[in-house]
Design a protein around this motif. Structure first.
Motif, PDB file in Angstrom:
ATOM      1  N   ASP A  63       0.843  -1.203   0.000  1.00  0.00           N
ATOM      2  CA  ASP A  63       0.000   0.000   0.000  1.00  0.00           C
ATOM      3  C   ASP A  63       0.873   1.246   0.000  1.00  0.00           C
ATOM      4  O   ASP A  63       0.645   2.191  -0.769  1.00  0.00           O
ATOM      5  CB  ASP A  63      -0.910   0.032   1.238  1.00  0.00           C
ATOM      6  CG  ASP A  63      -2.071  -0.933   1.155  1.00  0.00           C
ATOM      7  OD1 ASP A  63      -2.579  -1.144   0.045  1.00  0.00           O
ATOM      8  OD2 ASP A  63      -2.467  -1.473   2.195  1.00  0.00           O
ATOM      9  N   SER A  85      -5.354  10.592  -1.923  1.00  0.00           N
ATOM     10  CA  SER A  85      -5.187   9.145  -1.968  1.00  0.00           C
ATOM     11  C   SER A  85      -5.847   8.496  -0.762  1.00  0.00           C
ATOM     12  O   SER A  85      -5.974   9.112   0.307  1.00  0.00           O
ATOM     13  CB  SER A  85      -3.694   8.793  -1.971  1.00  0.00           C
ATOM     14  OG  SER A  85      -3.488   7.422  -1.690  1.00  0.00           O
ATOM     15  N   GLU A  86      -6.237   7.238  -0.926  1.00  0.00           N
ATOM     16  CA  GLU A  86      -6.783   6.487   0.203  1.00  0.00           C
ATOM     17  C   GLU A  86      -5.767   6.396   1.334  1.00  0.00           C
ATOM     18  O   GLU A  86      -6.132   6.345   2.512  1.00  0.00           O
ATOM     19  CB  GLU A  86      -7.169   5.074  -0.232  1.00  0.00           C
ATOM     20  CG  GLU A  86      -7.718   4.245   0.918  1.00  0.00           C
ATOM     21  CD  GLU A  86      -8.025   2.811   0.543  1.00  0.00           C
ATOM     22  OE1 GLU A  86      -8.797   2.174   1.263  1.00  0.00           O
ATOM     23  OE2 GLU A  86      -7.466   2.329  -0.453  1.00  0.00           O
ATOM     24  N   ASP A 120      -6.923   5.317  -5.468  1.00  0.00           N
ATOM     25  CA  ASP A 120      -6.634   4.226  -4.543  1.00  0.00           C
ATOM     26  C   ASP A 120      -5.524   3.431  -5.209  1.00  0.00           C
ATOM     27  O   ASP A 120      -5.759   2.752  -6.207  1.00  0.00           O
ATOM     28  CB  ASP A 120      -7.879   3.359  -4.342  1.00  0.00           C
ATOM     29  CG  ASP A 120      -7.656   2.250  -3.316  1.00  0.00           C
ATOM     30  OD1 ASP A 120      -6.499   2.013  -2.932  1.00  0.00           O
ATOM     31  OD2 ASP A 120      -8.643   1.609  -2.919  1.00  0.00           O
ATOM     32  N   ASP A 123      -6.135  -1.204  -4.611  1.00  0.00           N
ATOM     33  CA  ASP A 123      -7.385  -1.697  -4.047  1.00  0.00           C
ATOM     34  C   ASP A 123      -7.335  -3.224  -3.947  1.00  0.00           C
ATOM     35  O   ASP A 123      -6.923  -3.902  -4.885  1.00  0.00           O
ATOM     36  CB  ASP A 123      -8.553  -1.284  -4.952  1.00  0.00           C
ATOM     37  CG  ASP A 123      -9.892  -1.715  -4.404  1.00  0.00           C
ATOM     38  OD1 ASP A 123     -10.347  -1.117  -3.423  1.00  0.00           O
ATOM     39  OD2 ASP A 123     -10.469  -2.676  -4.958  1.00  0.00           O
ATOM     40  N   GLU A 299     -13.223   5.560  -5.159  1.00  0.00           N
ATOM     41  CA  GLU A 299     -13.715   4.224  -5.514  1.00  0.00           C
ATOM     42  C   GLU A 299     -15.095   4.343  -6.165  1.00  0.00           C
ATOM     43  O   GLU A 299     -15.266   3.992  -7.331  1.00  0.00           O
ATOM     44  CB  GLU A 299     -13.778   3.324  -4.264  1.00  0.00           C
ATOM     45  CG  GLU A 299     -12.405   2.971  -3.720  1.00  0.00           C
ATOM     46  CD  GLU A 299     -12.477   2.162  -2.428  1.00  0.00           C
ATOM     47  OE1 GLU A 299     -11.582   1.321  -2.214  1.00  0.00           O
ATOM     48  OE2 GLU A 299     -13.415   2.387  -1.617  1.00  0.00           O
ATOM     49  N   HIS A 330     -12.602  11.181   2.675  1.00  0.00           N
ATOM     50  CA  HIS A 330     -12.690   9.732   2.819  1.00  0.00           C
ATOM     51  C   HIS A 330     -14.124   9.260   3.100  1.00  0.00           C
ATOM     52  O   HIS A 330     -14.334   8.209   3.693  1.00  0.00           O
ATOM     53  CB  HIS A 330     -11.751   9.267   3.932  1.00  0.00           C
ATOM     54  CG  HIS A 330     -10.311   9.649   3.679  1.00  0.00           C
ATOM     55  ND1 HIS A 330      -9.546   9.088   2.676  1.00  0.00           N
ATOM     56  CD2 HIS A 330      -9.503  10.563   4.282  1.00  0.00           C
ATOM     57  CE1 HIS A 330      -8.346   9.619   2.687  1.00  0.00           C
ATOM     58  NE2 HIS A 330      -8.285  10.516   3.655  1.00  0.00           N
TER      59      HIS A 330
END
Length: 359
Positions: A63, A85-86, A120, A123, A299, A330
């Protein structure tokens, strides 16, 4: 790629957007290599990083690595104002700052552009250890003018002026996307993208190290025979969603045909199959996650944009995903997307529900 160059020549996209997608393409090649070699470099690439991201999820080593790869590739375009970004707590500035790790080659690289990229980087990363398909999801917005940046008061607490500017730029509904796509790392590496004028697909030819167009026009079938959802949670779902799945599973829906379950547990893989073969993908709200579990900005919105450009539909149950204005970077959202007729049939169950919480 020649595809992006041709679109730029026709005036469909500008040179900045072309540059951004060149960087996304190169980052995807690097990530594909990392995913493929991860089992051979377990100590360096697999396992937990020892940190928890803003989602409250344990960060995998991949990640963190893939986030850096994607972020640095995009920053070096000099065409991005903001990145979200996630794996980042807050949006970050898209400009490049000189450092020992990433030296500033020239003043040109310090420029920032008019675009915002949300992504992401990996994922489904928890599946890498098992060799199950994973993917990258991304979306591109135009940065709003300063006059259009309005922040709710509660979002400005504890944020610097720069973070507030970044935050304002990223909080746009999915219908404002100018481009979106995903990369599937599986038996082959597939890049699927849209600039708002249909959906195209490319496959990485490892012999020449380039993405080759293999699907010039992706159109989802209007109706499918497959549903993709984690039915282990069906008892926790809202009643309309539960009844819809039970209906099509039993062959009592509009087609009078029993639907088959196909679920990988990796969003990119499940949606790629749904896009090509038709049917419906759902990650609905449940008693434990009443706002859903998928993140809207990087997403839900990009995947919904792709699905609609391919002729499908995407809803939360009662409303269109692309119409939802984000209130947080988020923010989570329920997602039901796929073939237009399947999604419409599902929506009827929500429309007929008397539960005021679902209206």
């Amino acid at each position: 790629s020649r595809y992006c160059i041709e679109l730029a020549n026709r005036g469909k996209i500008d040179e900045d957007l072309n540059s951004i997608f060149n960087s996304i393409r190169e980052a995807a090649k690097v990530i594909a290599k990392l995913v493929n070699t991860a089992p051979l470099q377990q100590a360096e690439l697999l396992g937990l990083q020892g940190e928890i991201n803003v989602q409250g999820e344990d960060q995998k080593k991949l990640d963190v690595i893939t986030n850096d790869v994607f972020k640095n590739a995009l920053r070096y375009t000099g065409k991005l104002g903001t990145l979200a970004s996630e794996e980042e707590d807050e949006p970050v500035d898209g400009s490049v700052g000189g450092s020992e790790a990433i030296p500033l080659l020239s003043d040109e690289f310090a420029d920032t552009g008019k675009y915002i990229c949300v992504f992401d980087p990996l994922d489904g990363s928890s599946n890498v250890d098992a060799g199950i398909p994973v993917g990258t999801i991304f979306g591109v917005f135009e940065e709003p003018s300063p006059a259009e940046c309005e922040l709710p008061a509660d979002l400005s607490k504890g944020l610097s002026e720069e973070q507030q500017r970044c935050l304002a730029g990223t909080l746009q509904p999915g219908k404002s996307l100018v481009a979106a796509g995903y990369v599937l790392y599986s038996a082959s590496t597939e890049l699927v993208l849209t600039f708002g004028q249909g959906v195209v697909g490319f496959t990485l030819d490892t012999s020449i190290g380039e993405f080759v167009m293999t699907r010039p026009s992706i159109q989802i079938p209007p109706r499918g025979k497959i549903y993709s959802a984690n039915t282990g949670n069906i008892g926790e779902w809202d009643q309309p969603m539960r009844e819809y799945i039970q209906t099509i599973r039993a062959g009592k829906g509009e087609t009078d045909t029993p639907y088959s379950l196909r679920y990988i547990g990796s969003m990119v893989g499940d949606i790629h199959r749904t896009l090509l073969y038709g049917g419906i993908f759902a990650y609905p709200a449940d008693n434990k996650n009443q706002d859903g579990k998928l993140r809207l900005l990087y997403e839900g919105a990009p995947m919904s944009f792709i699905m609609e450009q391919a002729g499908g539909k995407a809803i939360t149950g009662h409303s269109r995903v692309l119409d939802i204005p984000p209130v947080g970077v988020h923010q989570r959202v329920p997602v039901i997307l796929g073939s237009a007729e399947d999604v419409e049939e599902c929506k009827k169950f929500f429309d007929e529900s008397n539960d005021p919480a679902l209206k």
